[in-house]
Design a protein around this motif. Structure first.
Motif, PDB file in Angstrom:
ATOM      1  N   LYS A 203     -14.223  48.403 -28.485  1.00  0.00           N
ATOM      2  CA  LYS A 203     -14.027  48.490 -27.324  1.00  0.00           C
ATOM      3  C   LYS A 203     -15.137  48.394 -26.253  1.00  0.00           C
ATOM      4  O   LYS A 203     -15.963  49.348 -26.634  1.00  0.00           O
ATOM      5  N   GLY A 204     -15.151  47.513 -25.407  1.00  0.00           N
ATOM      6  CA  GLY A 204     -16.344  47.378 -24.519  1.00  0.00           C
ATOM      7  C   GLY A 204     -17.790  46.914 -25.173  1.00  0.00           C
ATOM      8  O   GLY A 204     -18.587  47.016 -24.541  1.00  0.00           O
ATOM      9  N   VAL A 222     -11.661  33.212 -28.082  1.00  0.00           N
ATOM     10  CA  VAL A 222     -12.820  33.595 -27.403  1.00  0.00           C
ATOM     11  C   VAL A 222     -12.569  33.831 -25.852  1.00  0.00           C
ATOM     12  O   VAL A 222     -12.849  34.621 -25.278  1.00  0.00           O
ATOM     13  N   LEU A 223     -12.007  32.465 -25.515  1.00  0.00           N
ATOM     14  CA  LEU A 223     -11.780  32.284 -24.128  1.00  0.00           C
ATOM     15  C   LEU A 223     -10.704  33.152 -23.619  1.00  0.00           C
ATOM     16  O   LEU A 223     -10.634  33.691 -22.426  1.00  0.00           O
ATOM     17  N   ARG A 224      -9.778  33.244 -24.367  1.00  0.00           N
ATOM     18  CA  ARG A 224      -8.506  33.786 -23.824  1.00  0.00           C
ATOM     19  C   ARG A 224      -8.737  35.145 -23.912  1.00  0.00           C
ATOM     20  O   ARG A 224      -8.106  35.864 -22.951  1.00  0.00           O
ATOM     21  N   ALA A 225      -9.481  35.941 -24.652  1.00  0.00           N
ATOM     22  CA  ALA A 225      -9.641  37.143 -24.495  1.00  0.00           C
ATOM     23  C   ALA A 225     -10.393  37.496 -23.481  1.00  0.00           C
ATOM     24  O   ALA A 225     -10.240  38.629 -23.076  1.00  0.00           O
ATOM     25  N   SER A 226     -11.159  36.682 -22.691  1.00  0.00           N
ATOM     26  CA  SER A 226     -11.938  37.241 -21.280  1.00  0.00           C
ATOM     27  C   SER A 226     -11.057  36.797 -20.235  1.00  0.00           C
ATOM     28  O   SER A 226     -11.299  36.772 -19.115  1.00  0.00           O
ATOM     29  N   GLY A 227      -9.461  36.687 -20.486  1.00  0.00           N
ATOM     30  CA  GLY A 227      -8.542  36.654 -19.515  1.00  0.00           C
ATOM     31  C   GLY A 227      -8.505  35.269 -18.964  1.00  0.00           C
ATOM     32  O   GLY A 227      -7.938  35.148 -17.875  1.00  0.00           O
ATOM     33  N   VAL A 228      -8.811  34.192 -19.699  1.00  0.00           N
ATOM     34  CA  VAL A 228      -8.501  32.829 -19.016  1.00  0.00           C
ATOM     35  C   VAL A 228      -7.159  32.417 -19.743  1.00  0.00           C
ATOM     36  O   VAL A 228      -7.149  32.325 -20.945  1.00  0.00           O
ATOM     37  N   SER A 229      -6.249  31.890 -19.096  1.00  0.00           N
ATOM     38  CA  SER A 229      -5.079  31.623 -19.790  1.00  0.00           C
ATOM     39  C   SER A 229      -5.012  29.925 -19.725  1.00  0.00           C
ATOM     40  O   SER A 229      -4.740  29.178 -18.996  1.00  0.00           O
ATOM     41  N   TRP A 230      -5.661  29.680 -20.935  1.00  0.00           N
ATOM     42  CA  TRP A 230      -6.088  28.241 -21.094  1.00  0.00           C
ATOM     43  C   TRP A 230      -5.620  27.983 -22.718  1.00  0.00           C
ATOM     44  O   TRP A 230      -6.538  28.381 -23.479  1.00  0.00           O
ATOM     45  N   ASP A 231      -4.540  27.340 -23.060  1.00  0.00           N
ATOM     46  CA  ASP A 231      -4.290  26.846 -24.184  1.00  0.00           C
ATOM     47  C   ASP A 231      -3.827  25.400 -24.264  1.00  0.00           C
ATOM     48  O   ASP A 231      -2.981  25.147 -23.497  1.00  0.00           O
ATOM     49  N   ILE A 232      -4.498  24.537 -24.967  1.00  0.00           N
ATOM     50  CA  ILE A 232      -4.258  23.141 -24.828  1.00  0.00           C
ATOM     51  C   ILE A 232      -2.628  23.135 -25.117  1.00  0.00           C
ATOM     52  O   ILE A 232      -2.428  21.765 -24.784  1.00  0.00           O
ATOM     53  N   THR A 252      -8.255  40.962 -21.521  1.00  0.00           N
ATOM     54  CA  THR A 252      -8.342  41.343 -20.183  1.00  0.00           C
ATOM     55  C   THR A 252      -9.888  41.924 -19.986  1.00  0.00           C
ATOM     56  O   THR A 252     -10.600  41.320 -19.235  1.00  0.00           O
ATOM     57  N   ALA A 253     -10.543  42.433 -21.158  1.00  0.00           N
ATOM     58  CA  ALA A 253     -11.890  42.868 -21.170  1.00  0.00           C
ATOM     59  C   ALA A 253     -12.993  41.836 -21.722  1.00  0.00           C
ATOM     60  O   ALA A 253     -13.998  41.868 -21.271  1.00  0.00           O
ATOM     61  N   GLY A 254     -12.332  40.854 -22.615  1.00  0.00           N
ATOM     62  CA  GLY A 254     -13.306  40.042 -23.171  1.00  0.00           C
ATOM     63  C   GLY A 254     -14.184  40.629 -24.318  1.00  0.00           C
ATOM     64  O   GLY A 254     -15.149  40.032 -24.578  1.00  0.00           O
TER      65      GLY A 254
END
Lengths: 368, 146
Positions: A203-204, A222-232, A252-254
């Protein structure tokens, strides 16, 4: 009081190091125990696959793609044949598209099991969780063996479809797996999700901000854990992914925990896709009519898919000959490594190992 | 579905701001002059309606007459994509501006193009070989490399 001075120390981790998952080297500079600088060094497994492809016919390139991300060979096959099909304008039979989706999602589960298992291994939970994960992965490998006789490098997809149809015993075995798997994912969750040591270690730690993740072309979990909703599979659906209902879990936290959590949740949704794909699987051919020695028209195509590790893209240039004029592979984990330096600076060595594990690289793909 | 933007349409928008930047364009791609790459890339990244915030891929291709670098750009906000190309006619000392200042994701990818195709990116913070070792001679993905 006497003033103590410290000097930065440079330590080479790898290329032969158990936590680097292959031949990867980190040149880490420490101030005491704290990392002040890090430089990733790659290329130890570079086999020049892009160059080799220029000397092979389009079909002969497929086994080469198996050797990229060897933990998820099916998805490599898929991305490559997709690019060539786009270039040559080939339509794939529906049954083959469904089977490709089934293979991709089995591959995603199998690959995430390894990613999570080795991450926990890196953090000191030696091999017990990994063996739990391998128990399920083994069933998937058996299924892959059923369809193509291979357990690691499948060479199953072809330009225009698949090498052959699935055997009759495949679907019952897959159905059993799909029934059992949610229970096993719950088991992993119970064992791990609230484990105090796991939380303290993850955590953190190694936080990748949303802005940096996009700017540094990160992709996949890696991208989605940072809160970006992007899945091809959702953003630019390929194959028949637009016919299935599933969600894209985002963190949410990345931090490391979110990258771990996203992978666990993705497995649940992969199981849901498998369920729907088995139900909807049409009968018919699995191979389109494709000339044995394919000569795509002059031009170029870029096709990308959501591999277990992120956006896997193939850029193919054709000069109307039997071999690709140029083949470029956009390897997701190679690019995900761009931010590794930012993630580990300020943390200690043991955290760097965990951050690195959470990015989940496969050197075959990084070095190509 | 990600919409592939028409190269001609985007090149018209670029042309309004930078009249000399576009070399040629068709439906599939926009080909830029090397020297205007950085300012056009900045324009593509920040202009409302375009907002290419994600650099998906950089590929280097050797066409023997010239070397080409292909940028596959994506806008996550608007879910559209664009293929941007730049060409280099000088085979001995090819050089293009680096876009790392705009997209960090270009860092390793430009190093890879430098390593395998041999195009130097001016302004790159750490331009050195990445897959092959320092001291390796030649650039294997050139078509005349044997």
């Amino acid at each position: 009081m006497m003033e103590l001075k410290t000097e930065p120390v440079l330590i080479n981790m790898g290329p032969q190091h158990p936590s680097t998952h292959g031949v990867f080297r980190m040149r880490v500079t420490f101030d005491g125990e704290v990392i002040v600088d890090m430089e990733p060094v790659v290329g130890y497994l570079h086999r020049g696959i892009e160059k080799l492809a220029e000397e092979r016919t389009y079909t002969q390139v497929i086994p080469l793609t198996d050797r990229l991300d060897y933990v998820a060979s099916m998805t490599n096959n898929h991305a490559y044949v997709l690019a060539v099909e786009k270039l040559a304008g080939i339509t794939v039979p529906e049954r083959a598209e469904y089977l490709r989706v089934i293979m991709d999602e089995m591959m995603r589960i199998s690959s995430h099991l390894m990613a999570v298992g080795f991450l926990l291994n890196d953090m000191g939970a030696f091999f017990t969780p990994l063996m739990y994960m391998f128990r399920e992965r083994e069933k998937l490998l058996d299924l892959f063996e059923m369809v193509c006789g291979q357990r690691l490098t499948y060479n199953y997809m072809r330009i225009g479809g698949l090498s052959h149809d699935i055997p009759p015993e495949f679907l019952p075995a897959l159905e059993r797996f799909v029934q059992e798997m949610p229970h096993f994912i719950d088991e992993y969750d119970q064992l791990l999700a609230e484990n105090e040591i796991l939380l303290a270690r993850t955590k953190g730690v190694g936080v990748l901000s949303r802005e940096l993740a996009i700017n540094a072309s990160a992709s996949g979990p890696v991208l989605r854990a940072s809160g970006v909703s992007w899945d091809i599979r959702k953003a630019d659906p390929y194959s028949v992914y637009d016919r299935f209902k599933f969600q894209v879990p985002i963190g949410t936290a990345g931090d490391i925990y979110d990258r771990y959590w996203v992978r666990i949740q993705e497995m649940r949704h992969s199981v849901r896709i498998l369920e729907q794909a088995i139900k909807g699987l049409p009968s018919g051919e699995v191979m389109a009519k494709v000339p044995p020695l394919l000569r795509p028209p002059q031009g170029e195509a870029y096709a990308h898919i959501e591999s277990p590790r992120g956006e896997l893209g193939f850029y193919v240039v054709s000069d109307n000959s039997i071999a690709p004029y140029r083949l470029h592979i956009r390897a997701p984990t190679f690019i995900n490594l761009t931010t590794l330096r930012d993630l580990v600076i300020g943390w200690k060595l043991a955290d760097a190992v965990a951050v690195f594990g959470s990015i989940d690289i496969v050197l075959g793909e990084v070095d190509r | 579905m990600t919409t592939a933007l028409s190269g001609q349409e985007v090149s018209r928008q670029i042309g309004e701001r930078f009249p000399d930047a576009v070399l040629q364009s068709d439906e599939a791609a926009v080909v830029l002059r090397g020297e205007s790459l950085l300012e056009v890339a900045q324009f593509l990244k920040t202009t409302p309606g375009l907002e290419f915030d994600y650099l998906a891929s950089i590929s280097g291709v050797d066409y023997l007459d010239y070397l080409e670098v292909v940028y596959h750009l994506t806008s996550m906000k608007n879910n559209h994509s664009l293929v941007l190309k730049v060409r280099c006619w000088d085979r001995d000392k090819p050089s293009l501006p680096s876009v790392v200042s705009l997209w960090r994701g270009a860092d390793f990818q430009e190093r890879e193009v430098y390593d395998l195709v041999g195009i130097a990116f001016s302004g790159h913070p750490n331009l050195k070989r990445i897959l092959l070792w320092e001291g390796f001679e030649g650039h294997p993905l050139r078509r005349d490399y044997l």
